[in-house]
Design a protein around this motif. Structure first.
Motif, PDB file in Angstrom:
ATOM      1  N   LEU A   1       3.139  10.359  -9.625  1.00  0.00           N
ATOM      2  CA  LEU A   1       2.601  10.467 -10.983  1.00  0.00           C
ATOM      3  C   LEU A   1       1.396  11.372 -11.148  1.00  0.00           C
ATOM      4  O   LEU A   1       1.103  11.810 -12.255  1.00  0.00           O
ATOM      5  N   LYS A   2       0.689  11.670 -10.084  1.00  0.00           N
ATOM      6  CA  LYS A   2      -0.516  12.486 -10.261  1.00  0.00           C
ATOM      7  C   LYS A   2      -0.130  13.915 -10.621  1.00  0.00           C
ATOM      8  O   LYS A   2       0.903  14.427 -10.235  1.00  0.00           O
TER       9      LYS A   2
ATOM     10  N   ASP B   1       0.831  -1.209   0.000  1.00  0.00           N
ATOM     11  CA  ASP B   1       0.000   0.000   0.000  1.00  0.00           C
ATOM     12  C   ASP B   1       0.860   1.251   0.000  1.00  0.00           C
ATOM     13  O   ASP B   1       0.553   2.229  -0.688  1.00  0.00           O
ATOM     14  N   SER B   2       1.980   1.236   0.748  1.00  0.00           N
ATOM     15  CA  SER B   2       2.850   2.421   0.796  1.00  0.00           C
ATOM     16  C   SER B   2       3.545   2.652  -0.544  1.00  0.00           C
ATOM     17  O   SER B   2       3.737   3.794  -0.968  1.00  0.00           O
ATOM     18  N   GLU B   3       3.897   1.573  -1.252  1.00  0.00           N
ATOM     19  CA  GLU B   3       4.502   1.726  -2.581  1.00  0.00           C
ATOM     20  C   GLU B   3       3.471   2.255  -3.577  1.00  0.00           C
ATOM     21  O   GLU B   3       3.786   3.117  -4.404  1.00  0.00           O
ATOM     22  N   ILE B   4       2.264   1.747  -3.509  1.00  0.00           N
ATOM     23  CA  ILE B   4       1.201   2.247  -4.387  1.00  0.00           C
ATOM     24  C   ILE B   4       0.994   3.736  -4.135  1.00  0.00           C
ATOM     25  O   ILE B   4       0.906   4.523  -5.078  1.00  0.00           O
ATOM     26  N   GLU B   5       0.944   4.133  -2.880  1.00  0.00           N
ATOM     27  CA  GLU B   5       0.772   5.549  -2.521  1.00  0.00           C
ATOM     28  C   GLU B   5       1.941   6.389  -3.022  1.00  0.00           C
ATOM     29  O   GLU B   5       1.751   7.495  -3.528  1.00  0.00           O
TER      30      GLU B   5
END
Length: 135
Positions: free
Chosen positions: A133-134, A123-127
């Protein structure tokens, strides 16, 4: 410059040119993956999409849009592929868009079949990548 695509643009090397616009040109791939494999390239030498100016980008993708119906008429389905840099699999360092007619008998697969496995992210890597990228 020793770029094969630049030599095609300057007509030093023959190619089966399908259409030409102000900033782009498209032609049959000399080493096709399937029958009707087309390349669409910018006339100015750029290695990556992000190196195009707005007019070149608009022109290039307008030509892709124009040609896709023609290519799609061959089999009813078309792979659109861009290798954006050497590490992404780009063999000729001149931006090019592949339009490859596809059908169930061509031995190609979906993009996920290009890689040995998918990765698992915490989850921390996804975040982390979400925030990176946003826009």
């Amino acid at each position: 410059m020793d770029c094969i695509f630049c030599k095609i643009i300057s007509k030093e090397i023959p190619a089966r040119i399908l259409h030409e616009t102000t900033h782009s040109i498209c032609f049959l791939d000399a080493f096709p993956l399937t029958k009707g494999h087309v390349l669409v390239i910018p006339k100015n030498h750029h290695e990556k999409i992000q190196n195009l100016n707005v007019d070149e980008n608009t022109d290039l993708f307008s030509l892709v849009h124009l040609m896709i119906s023609k290519v799609d008429s061959i089999t009813g389905s078309t792979l659109i592929a861009i290798h954006n840099g050497k590490e992404a699999g780009q063999e000729i360092p001149h931006l090019h868009v592949h339009l490859v007619p596809r059908d169930s008998s061509d031995s190609g697969g979906p993009i996920h079949s290009m890689f040995d496995s998918s990765i698992q992210l915490s989850d921390s890597e996804i975040e982390k990548y979400f925030n990176l990228l946003k826009i």
